[in-house]
Design an enzyme around this catalytic site. Structure first.
Site, short mmCIF file in Angstrom:
data_model
loop_
_atom_site.label_atom_id
_atom_site.label_comp_id
_atom_site.label_asym_id
_atom_site.label_seq_id
_atom_site.Cartn_x
_atom_site.Cartn_y
_atom_site.Cartn_z
N ARG A 15 -1.29 1.25 -4.02
CA ARG A 15 -2.35 1.10 -2.67
C ARG A 15 -1.43 0.58 -1.52
NH1 ARG A 15 -5.35 -3.24 -6.66
NH2 ARG A 15 -3.40 -3.18 -7.67
N LYS A 22 6.50 -1.59 -3.95
CA LYS A 22 5.79 -2.65 -3.26
C LYS A 22 6.53 -3.96 -3.02
CE LYS A 22 2.32 -4.33 -5.53
NZ LYS A 22 0.77 -4.71 -6.00
N ASN A 228 -1.64 -6.27 -2.53
CA ASN A 228 -1.84 -5.06 -3.13
C ASN A 228 -1.99 -3.92 -2.05
OD1 ASN A 228 -2.05 -5.94 -5.73
ND2 ASN A 228 -4.47 -6.51 -5.33
N ASN A 386 34.73 0.24 27.85
CA ASN A 386 35.46 0.22 26.56
C ASN A 386 35.78 1.15 25.61
OD1 ASN A 386 32.69 -0.35 25.91
ND2 ASN A 386 33.35 -1.42 23.97
C1 UD1 Z 1 -3.10 -8.30 -11.95
C2 UD1 Z 1 -3.80 -8.81 -13.21
C3 UD1 Z 1 -5.05 -9.40 -12.63
C4 UD1 Z 1 -4.92 -10.30 -11.52
C5 UD1 Z 1 -3.87 -9.95 -10.51
C6 UD1 Z 1 -3.40 -10.99 -9.51
C7 UD1 Z 1 -3.51 -7.43 -15.36
C8 UD1 Z 1 -3.93 -6.64 -16.30
N1 UD1 Z 1 -4.07 -7.78 -14.23
O1 UD1 Z 1 -3.82 -7.25 -11.68
O2 UD1 Z 1 -5.96 -10.12 -13.61
O3 UD1 Z 1 -6.15 -11.03 -11.09
O4 UD1 Z 1 -2.62 -9.35 -11.03
O5 UD1 Z 1 -2.71 -10.60 -8.81
O6 UD1 Z 1 -2.18 -8.18 -15.46
N2 UD1 Z 1 3.44 -4.39 -13.33
C9 UD1 Z 1 4.68 -3.79 -14.03
N3 UD1 Z 1 4.40 -2.97 -14.84
C10 UD1 Z 1 3.32 -2.48 -15.09
C11 UD1 Z 1 2.04 -2.79 -14.05
C12 UD1 Z 1 2.31 -3.73 -13.23
O7 UD1 Z 1 5.69 -4.55 -13.84
O8 UD1 Z 1 3.12 -1.58 -15.99
C13 UD1 Z 1 3.84 -5.30 -12.23
C14 UD1 Z 1 3.61 -5.03 -10.95
O9 UD1 Z 1 4.87 -4.79 -10.31
C15 UD1 Z 1 2.98 -6.36 -10.23
C16 UD1 Z 1 2.23 -6.97 -11.22
O10 UD1 Z 1 2.97 -6.39 -12.39
O11 UD1 Z 1 4.03 -6.92 -9.48
C17 UD1 Z 1 1.02 -6.62 -11.10
O12 UD1 Z 1 0.50 -5.72 -11.12
P1 UD1 Z 1 -0.69 -5.11 -10.39
O13 UD1 Z 1 -0.85 -3.41 -10.66
O14 UD1 Z 1 -0.69 -5.47 -8.98
O15 UD1 Z 1 -1.78 -5.92 -11.33
P2 UD1 Z 1 -3.37 -6.09 -10.21
O16 UD1 Z 1 -4.23 -4.95 -10.66
O17 UD1 Z 1 -3.21 -6.81 -9.25
CA CA Z 2 -1.45 -7.18 -7.64
#
Ligand code: UD1
Ligand code: CA
Length: 468
Positions: A15, A22, A228, A386
């Site tokens: 996103r 990110k 995000n 210089n």
């Molecule tokens: C996640 C939570 C959501 C919460 C939100 C808060 C889950 C399923 N959902 O959603 O409930 O409200 O965070 O900000 O956990 N990441 C990995 N590997 C992956 C996927 C993600 O390391 O396979 C890391 C991303 O780099 C990130 C974090 O996990 O730092 C969260 O991932 P993101 O995709 O942003 O989750 P959200 O949809 O925001």
């Molecule tokens: Ca997130």
């Protein structure tokens, strides 16, 4: 209350629509993931593990002070958390582990400690940190039963219309019993709208096995903004700016318009510093009391003394003494050292040069790779040449030298103490102490020449005509 910290940072952050992962995006002078690691350190985490994946090579250098594990495929937050087992689930592992998202940079150390304490006090196997979001879009919603106890977290994509209307959301920060977490991670499935292994699904798994999950809710939404997209990045920066500026103002710094002042996390300002609008202070910068910075000023990693006036100046990697004035439109490049009482004026550029006590470079000069003594006056438009096209060479100018306007110093060259250079001179040879160096041809003066010349140009009529 010992706890480790598991930081999830393997996601692509699609996103953000960026070539940079990110968590490597900068938020007020520091990458997102660094904010989270530093917070975990400040909170007292005994072990920290970061999970990287997408474009890991771009993130690794930013987190090289903590153990890193890799998630090969982006299968979801539960799969990411699992990768930390070898680092965080050993025999000597602390009983608690706090899991954080690498994209939640505004979290405060005291909140992590409170969360760990809350879990310890309640004896729950997991404690999830929640908050009431004004706009819950994008966050997992917290579903409670009629008594208010935790039931589950539903992700946006999986939520019913009624669930989407819930404003209490998952912050992405949890405290788990370490053993319980790693056991539960093995049992999470991916039967959901995104086909991912959700970390949030460990919570119902723990409850089904007879464990207890508690909610730890906080009112302060500003701490838990998950970045995000670029809009949220800007929102997070504004919150952070306000937090940092408020801290400085309460410590005795004046700001005419704090909304236009951006200060990095490692900057130190003594009391009675004044920061005027459109000023950015970044890096490892320290500013002494009574100094006025701005307007329109950018400082990066500079040590600045007391009672200075730094007006419309860009200064990088420079050291500035007391009672120094710079600007407007001064450019101090790395390696610039200004001793006490120096004045650097309008449109002056300095690089890798020391200017001695009470010396002045007031107008339109470039001084590079130079040592300038004390009480020197550099006339307007003077320049150290210089660079010969291949190498850089030094210039030395002794104490009390008076440099005539538009002097060119062709380096390498040394000009002694108490010397004078004539305006417009090109100095190519060393000048001994006490000497005058003058390099220009003698002036020719022809009286009445101007009128004669004009007559020649316009013929014998003797009158000037405007040619259209
Ligand atoms: C996640 C939570 C959501 C919460 C939100 C808060 C889950 C399923 N959902 O959603 O409930 O409200 O965070 O900000 O956990 N990441 C990995 N590997 C992956 C996927 C993600 O390391 O396979 C890391 C991303 O780099 C990130 C974090 O996990 O730092 C969260 O991932 P993101 O995709 O942003 O989750 P959200 O949809 O925001
Ligand atoms: Ca997130």
């Amino acid at each position: 209350m010992a706890f480790s910290a598991l930081i999830l940072a393997a996601g692509a952050g699609t996103r953000m629509k960026s070539d940079t992962p990110k968590v490597a995006h900068t938020l007020l002078d520091k990458p997102l993931v660094r904010w989270v690691i530093d917070c975990a350190k400040d909170a007292g985490a005994t072990q920290i593990c970061v999970v990287l994946g997408h474009q890991r090579e771009k993130v690794m250098a930013l987190v090289d002070d903590v153990p890193i594990v890799f998630q090969e495929k982006r299968l979801g937050t539960a799969d990411a958390a699992k990768q930390a087992r070898p680092v965080l689930a050993g025999k000597d592992a602390p009983e608690s582990v706090i899991v954080l998202n690498g994209d939640t940079p505004l979290i405060k150390p005291e909140t992590l400690r409170d969360l760990a304490l809350a879990r310890e006090a309640s004896g729950a196997h997991a404690c999830v940190l929640t908050f009431k979001a004004q706009n819950p879009t994008g966050y997992g919603r917290i579903v409670r039963d009629l008594e208010g106890s935790f039931v589950k977290i539903v992700e946006e994509e999986d939520a019913s219309i009624a669930e989407r209307n819930i404003h209490e959301v998952n912050s992405g920060v949890y405290c788990f019993d370490t053993k319980v977490l790693f056991a539960a991670l093995e049992r999470v499935g991916n039967d959901n709208a995104q086909g991912e292994y959700y970390l949030t699904d460990t919570l119902p798994v723990i409850m089904e096995a007879g464990g207890r999950v508690d909610i730890f809710s906080t009112e302060d939404e500003s701490e838990l903004v998950g970045v995000n997209n670029r809009v949220m990045l800007a929102e997070a920066a504004a919150i952070l700016r306000q937090r940092i500026n408020t801290r400085h103002m309460l410590e005795g710094v004046t700001m005419l318009d704090p909304s236009s002042v951006w200060i990095g996390p490692d900057v130190e300002l003594e009391h009675d510093v004044e920061v005027l609008p459109m000023t950015l202070l970044m890096g490892d910068t320290h500013v002494g009391r009574g100094t006025v910075l701005g307007p329109n000023t950018r400082i990066n990693s500079c040590q600045i003394g007391e009672d200075c006036s730094i007006d419309e100046t860009i200064a990088i990697g420079s050291t500035i003494g007391n009672r120094v004035s710079t600007g407007p439109r001064a450019y101090l490049r790395p390696g610039t050292v200004l001793k006490d009482g120096v004045h650097i004026g309008t449109s002056v550029e300095l690089k890798n040069s020391t200017i001695g006590v009470n010396s002045k470079v007031p107008h339109l000069s470039y001084i590079g790779d130079s040592q300038v003594g004390r009480e020197v006056n550099i006339g307007a438009g003077s320049i150290t040449c210089n660079y010969d096209g291949v190498n850089k060479h030094p210039t030395e100018i002794g104490d009390h030298a008076f440099v005539g306007s538009s002097t060119m110093f062709v380096a390498p060259v040394k000009v002694g103490n108490d010397t004078v250079t004539g305006a417009g001179s090109v100095i190519t040879q060393d000048v001994p102490n006490g000497a005058l160096a003058l390099e220009r041809s003698e002036q020719i003066t022809k009286e009445g020449w101007s009128a004669e010349h004009k007559k020649k140009l316009i013929g014998r009529t003797g009158s000037f005509q405007t040619v259209v």
